[in-house]
Structures are given as C-alpha cells and as structure tokens.
Motif scaffolding. Structure first.
Motif, PDB file in Angstrom:
ATOM      1  N   ALA A 255     -40.340 -47.156  26.147  1.00 52.14           N
ATOM      2  CA  ALA A 255     -41.236 -47.247  27.284  1.00 52.14           C
ATOM      3  C   ALA A 255     -41.406 -45.567  27.384  1.00 52.14           C
ATOM      4  O   ALA A 255     -42.373 -45.298  27.787  1.00 52.14           O
ATOM      5  N   ASP A 256     -40.173 -44.770  27.094  1.00 49.66           N
ATOM      6  CA  ASP A 256     -40.401 -43.109  27.466  1.00 49.66           C
ATOM      7  C   ASP A 256     -41.749 -42.853  26.890  1.00 49.66           C
ATOM      8  O   ASP A 256     -42.404 -41.748  27.352  1.00 49.66           O
ATOM      9  N   LEU A 257     -41.746 -43.085  25.661  1.00 48.20           N
ATOM     10  CA  LEU A 257     -42.771 -42.881  24.717  1.00 48.20           C
ATOM     11  C   LEU A 257     -44.185 -43.338  24.814  1.00 48.20           C
ATOM     12  O   LEU A 257     -45.239 -42.937  24.851  1.00 48.20           O
TER      13      LEU A 257
ATOM     14  N   GLN B  71     -43.144 -33.647  27.217  1.00 52.52           N
ATOM     15  CA  GLN B  71     -44.295 -32.523  27.376  1.00 52.52           C
ATOM     16  C   GLN B  71     -44.832 -31.938  25.886  1.00 52.52           C
ATOM     17  O   GLN B  71     -46.187 -32.230  25.636  1.00 52.52           O
ATOM     18  N   ARG B  72     -44.033 -31.775  25.003  1.00 54.55           N
ATOM     19  CA  ARG B  72     -44.490 -31.353  23.665  1.00 54.55           C
ATOM     20  C   ARG B  72     -45.097 -32.545  23.027  1.00 54.55           C
ATOM     21  O   ARG B  72     -46.233 -32.214  22.362  1.00 54.55           O
ATOM     22  N   THR B  73     -44.531 -33.753  22.938  1.00 53.08           N
ATOM     23  CA  THR B  73     -45.259 -34.855  22.600  1.00 53.08           C
ATOM     24  C   THR B  73     -46.686 -35.017  22.951  1.00 53.08           C
ATOM     25  O   THR B  73     -47.309 -35.340  22.381  1.00 53.08           O
ATOM     26  N   ALA B  74     -46.975 -34.727  24.452  1.00 56.10           N
ATOM     27  CA  ALA B  74     -48.170 -35.020  25.000  1.00 56.10           C
ATOM     28  C   ALA B  74     -49.062 -33.832  24.265  1.00 56.10           C
ATOM     29  O   ALA B  74     -50.266 -34.179  23.992  1.00 56.10           O
ATOM     30  N   ASN B  75     -48.658 -32.766  24.439  1.00 54.58           N
ATOM     31  CA  ASN B  75     -49.372 -31.658  23.720  1.00 54.58           C
ATOM     32  C   ASN B  75     -49.789 -31.859  22.249  1.00 54.58           C
ATOM     33  O   ASN B  75     -51.012 -31.818  21.834  1.00 54.58           O
ATOM     34  N   PHE B  76     -48.808 -32.254  21.454  1.00 52.34           N
ATOM     35  CA  PHE B  76     -49.123 -32.670  20.278  1.00 52.34           C
ATOM     36  C   PHE B  76     -50.089 -33.654  19.753  1.00 52.34           C
ATOM     37  O   PHE B  76     -51.102 -33.633  19.032  1.00 52.34           O
ATOM     38  N   ALA B  77     -50.069 -34.772  20.715  1.00 53.54           N
ATOM     39  CA  ALA B  77     -50.927 -35.880  20.805  1.00 53.54           C
ATOM     40  C   ALA B  77     -52.337 -35.647  21.090  1.00 53.54           C
ATOM     41  O   ALA B  77     -53.232 -35.941  20.443  1.00 53.54           O
ATOM     42  N   ALA B  78     -52.402 -34.589  21.841  1.00 52.62           N
ATOM     43  CA  ALA B  78     -53.895 -34.253  22.245  1.00 52.62           C
ATOM     44  C   ALA B  78     -54.496 -33.164  21.386  1.00 52.62           C
ATOM     45  O   ALA B  78     -55.645 -33.217  21.027  1.00 52.62           O
ATOM     46  N   GLU B  79     -53.553 -32.243  20.737  1.00 55.70           N
ATOM     47  CA  GLU B  79     -53.941 -31.213  19.782  1.00 55.70           C
ATOM     48  C   GLU B  79     -54.400 -31.979  18.198  1.00 55.70           C
ATOM     49  O   GLU B  79     -55.184 -31.386  17.525  1.00 55.70           O
TER      50      GLU B  79
ATOM     51  N   TRP C 204     -35.787 -42.588  17.278  1.00 57.42           N
ATOM     52  CA  TRP C 204     -36.427 -42.975  18.643  1.00 57.42           C
ATOM     53  C   TRP C 204     -37.753 -43.393  18.420  1.00 57.42           C
ATOM     54  O   TRP C 204     -38.412 -42.439  17.989  1.00 57.42           O
ATOM     55  N   ALA C 205     -38.213 -44.626  18.491  1.00 55.94           N
ATOM     56  CA  ALA C 205     -39.391 -45.118  18.133  1.00 55.94           C
ATOM     57  C   ALA C 205     -40.122 -45.589  19.390  1.00 55.94           C
ATOM     58  O   ALA C 205     -39.426 -46.245  20.382  1.00 55.94           O
ATOM     59  N   ASN C 206     -41.519 -45.541  19.419  1.00 57.02           N
ATOM     60  CA  ASN C 206     -41.990 -46.293  20.665  1.00 57.02           C
ATOM     61  C   ASN C 206     -42.596 -47.709  20.250  1.00 57.02           C
ATOM     62  O   ASN C 206     -42.015 -48.305  19.079  1.00 57.02           O
TER      63      ASN C 206
END
Ligand SMILES: [Zn+2]
Length: 535
Positions: A125-127, A91-99, A147-149
């Motif tokens: 794949a998670d990322l 969730q935090r990753t998604a927020n950071f990416a959007a911000e 942990w890398a995408n």
C-alpha cells in the motif's frame, strides 16, 4: 581540410616526439598535427572551428579496460534507495516514476527499514499510493528481503492462497493477505516476473550510462558482460548515438558460437570490436574464495576456490588461440594467477610453433590482485597484460590485511611491481563493482590511500605508488594496446584518433586529493565533443 583546432592551452600528448604542445589540429576524427600556435593556426580555413583553451589542459581520452556496461546501464536505471529514510524512498520513487513514464516496471535496490523511524517492514500500500498500477519491486540492501506493490504481486500471481516457497516467506496480514514484503526465496516469485529489457530499452539505458561515463573523462571501455550487451550497443550505434569506443570480450559460454562464426580478435572497427575470450579462474577476496597457495588468516583449511580446472582452462585457451582469439582470465588469488600463467606458458609455446608473435595474441589477466613472489616476472616474460584496477587497492586494503595478512599484502594490488618488471598494464574499475570515475582510480594509484587518509596519510605500502605519468599511460596506451589499436589510439599524435578530454589542471603537478577535484570541461571522441565543450 582542418575542421577543428584547439589552441592556447597545454596539451599533454603522451607522444614522445612532442610531449607538451599548445595547439592541435583535427580533421575527420583524426589528429593532423600538434605544435605551437605558429605551427597550427595557419592551417585553419574559413570553415575551421577554432577553440581557445584559455590555459586549460588537454590529455588523451581515458579508457576503462574492465567494466560491465550492461550492468552499469541497468543499475543506473533503477531507483537508488541506499541509506535513505522511508520518506526519501517514496520521494525518489515518485521522481523516478515521473521521469521514466515509459518504463513498465519500476525497480530499485538498497532499502533498509532499520534506518527508518518506523522500523517495521514496508507494505504494498505504501507504494501503491505513489505509483498506482505500475508494477514496482525493490530489493533490500541485505539482499534478503523484497518489497512489491500490489501490481507486482498480481503479476507474480501472489495471492492469499499462495504457499510460502521452500526457504522463503510471503509476509501476510491478519486477514491472510500478502503485505508486499517477501523474504528470501519468496523474492524470486516477483523477480522472475520482471521482463528482461528489450534491446531498445537496453539501448535507452546505455545511452544514459554512456553520457554519465563521458562526463568523467572516459572515451572508451572494455566490456565483460554477456552478448545482450553487444546487442544493446549495436542498437545504440544504429541510432547514431554510440559515442564511446568499445572492446567486447566473449564470455566462456559463447566460445563455441564465436568459433563457429569464425570471429577473431579485432573483428569490428574502431567503434565496436571483439576482444578476448573471458574466463574465470577463481573467486574473490571479500567472500574469501580467491584461490591461494597458503590459507586465509585464521582459516587454516580455506585456500579459496578454483572455478576452472587447469586442464579445461588449457583446452579453452589453446583452442581459442589457434582460432585467433586471445584469452582474458579473471584471477585474483596467487594460486589462480599461477595456474593461469602456466596455461599461458603452454599457449605461448604453441603460438611460437605456429610462428605467431605474442603481439598477435594479447592475453590478459584480469585483476592480478595478489601474486606469489616466484611468479612476479612471468607476466612480463610471457607478454601477458596485467589488467588491474587501482581503486581495488584502496577499497580492499583492510580486507587484504585481515584475510591475507600484512606480509602477503605487499604482493597485493601491486601495479608498481608489474610496471617495474616490464609487464604491460591496462587500468580500469570493474564498474559497477567500483565507481567508473577514472580520476578516482588515478588518485588511488598515485596516493594509495582513501580520501579520508586511511590507512595512513603516506598511503598503504607507499613504496608501491605510481607516478601520474605511469597511471595516465595505464588508462590510455595500455588499453589501446590490449585493444590492438596502439597505432591509432592512446596518444595525441598525427594520424591518431582525436579522442581527448579538456580539464582544468595539470595532472602532473596536481597532488593528492586535488586530483579528485579535476574538472572535466569537455570530452571529445572521434573529433566531436560528446560532453561539454569550450568556446
Ligand atoms: Zn569484472
């Protein structure tokens, strides 16, 4: 012409001629006068902005005398994954990416799969499902896994054919494809592919960090990061966005360059100026590398570590001093402090021979975390500034007791001793090692306990507590002296820079944990509100 007046409050000035007033007049970034409403309000003209404090309190702006500003800025610009579930990580990753749509790489720190329901290592794949093609790399809290995408793996050149580097493992699935988890040295394959931020990107991060610091009541800081920090700060200033006063120290590797350029202490202006040469004498308490006279408890052969040969230190300090630069030396263990004092003693003799007063070379010791009783007077005698971080005392008390023992700990984190013996002190946080919030440091100095009451409600060595007044001076006048700005910074008096904060309570009558609840209504630097405001 007076541009700003604050009135109807309690203004704590730290000016001995008028320590408490109710009104202050400001013009062109400087204090013009302080006094009562009768003294001040008639100075107003039609264009003067009059702010009614409505009983609020004002104190001089606070300076943190030891931060790593680039490091703060960069860490505030990563995703914080510390102690959260995997769902929350995503969730935090998604927020950071959007911000942060313009940030090429998304980086973060602190994940720990032990805290997750599914305790297996995470996958690229998670990322990928969250960030798509934006390269993303997160370091584990342990520091031993990354942990890398897929985009990050691709940019790092990691494929099914990539062999494990020495001392590391690229986790692979049943088909031999990298999963996204990298152990130990394998993490470097991705870490090395992450570009350093450009000065413009760094300035963006610094802008955010500056806003966060202003909101805590800080109006200035002394920085110990590398020259890239200076570059970012100057870009921030070129944009017209620098809103705090900065003293930039010069790390060891750049001493020859500073000397070649002829840079002396104080070069710059009231916004950014060069300070001292910065050296490291020893390690730290946590890893038991602080250099000690007596061994660590339970480790009879461990005296810690000297990181700089005394002769070499002498050479650098005296060369810098002759060229107009004081030195600021990290010394945590009592033996390290001792050696640094020996070096400063020699430097002081040479300076005296050249006819230079101690006030012309403002040497400092960073941390002074423990001092040998036979050295206790020497900072005052040599006029060396004790640059200390009160919050270390409350976050390290347990380690101090464990590694140095109770007997020696009475000489540790002892700001009381240095003030009583007449040494000049300048307080700070060493952020991001500790939080930069100055009221937390002030609380540590006056309460000497953690908010949860450890190690005891009376505090750790309660006789070493400071008063609020001493603490406040350590965050204002002390750093101003270290900066060479004591004639215009650190108190609210006529002709002084109008750096102040508006708070909701009187710190002098605020006790214990209540100090931590101090609300910052506004932060003014150079006569302009840079955070918050009042009517
Ligand atoms: Zn530091």
């Amino acid at each position: 012409m007076i541009d700003t007046i604050l009135y109807n409050g309690t203004i704590i000035t730290l000016d001995d001629h008028a320590p408490r007033v109710t009104a202050i007049a400001i013009s062109m970034g400087r204090v013009v006068a302080t006094g009562s409403e009768d003294d001040i309000l008639h100075l107003a003209t039609a264009s003067t902005k009059k702010h009614n404090l409505n009983g609020k309190f004002v104190i001089p702006g606070l300076t943190d005398a030891h931060v790593h500003f680039e490091w703060i800025s960069r860490s505030l610009s990563t995703v914080n994954l510390y102690e959260v579930s995997k769902e929350e990580v995503l969730q935090r990753t998604a927020n950071f990416a959007a911000e942060n749509p313009n940030r090429e790489w998304i980086t973060g720190w602190g994940w720990s799969q032990d805290l997750w329901t599914d305790q297996s290592f995470p996958t690229a794949a998670d990322l990928d499902a969250i960030v798509g093609n934006r390269p993303t790399f997160f370091q584990a809290k342990s520091g031993h896994a990354g942990w890398a995408n897929s985009a990050a793996l691709r940019l790092a050149g990691i494929t099914s054919d990539t062999p494990d580097p020495e001392g590391g493992t690229i986790l692979k699935d049943g088909n031999g494809q990298p999963t996204g988890t990298l152990l130990e040295t394998a993490m470097r394959l991705v870490a090395n592919a992450i570009p350093e931020p450009t000065p413009d990107q760094l300035a963006d991060m610094m802008h955010a960090a500056q806003n966060a610091m202003l909101a805590t009541g800080l109006t200035g800081f002394h920085d110990f990061d590398n020259p890239s920090c200076m570059t970012g700060l100057q870009v921030l200033r070129e944009r017209g966005d620098l809103a705090m006063r900065v003293v930039k120290q010069i790390n060891r590797a750049w001493l020859p360059h500073a000397l070649e350029l002829g840079i002396r202490w104080g070069f710059g202006d009231d916004w950014i100026r060069y300070g001292a040469l910065k050296l490291f004498a020893d390690g730290a308490l946590g890893p038991r590398t602080a250099y000690m006279f007596e061994p660590y408890v339970g480790e009879p052969d461990n005296y810690g570590m000297s990181l700089l040969d005394k002769e070499e230190m002498m050479e650098m300090v005296t060369t810098a001093s002759a060229a107009g630069l004081p030195t600021s030396i990290h010394a945590i263990g009592d033996k390290a402090v001792h050696e640094v004092l020996d070096v400063f003693e020699v430097a002081r003799k040479q300076e005296a021979q050249r006819g230079e007063k101690p006030t012309q070379r403002r040497h400092r010791i960073e941390h002074v975390q423990i001092i040998h009783p036979s050295d206790k007077h020497r900072l005052a005698e040599l006029d060396v500034i004790a640059s200390m971080q009160p919050i270390h005392g409350t976050s390290d008390w347990e380690r101090s007791e464990r590694y140095w023992g109770h007997e020696r700990s009475q000489w540790a984190y002892n700001t009381r001793l240095q003030i009583d013996l007449g040494a000049r002190v300048a307080f700070g946080s060493d952020a991001p090692v500790e939080p930069f919030r100055p009221f937390e440091g002030m609380y540590s100095a006056v309460a000497r306990r953690q908010p949860n009451g450890t190690p005891s409600p009376e505090g750790w060595f309660p006789e070493l507590k400071l008063t609020v007044d001493e603490t406040l001076r350590g965050y204002t006048l002390g750093p101003a002296y270290a900066a060479g700005m004591e004639d215009r910074l650190g108190k609210l008096a006529p002709r002084f820079l109008a750096d102040l904060i508006v708070i909701d309570r009187d710190p002098y009558t605020t006790h214990g944990e209540e100090l931590l609840r101090t609300a910052i209504h506004a932060t003014m630097v150079d006569g302009v509100f840079r955070y918050g405001g009042i009517e």
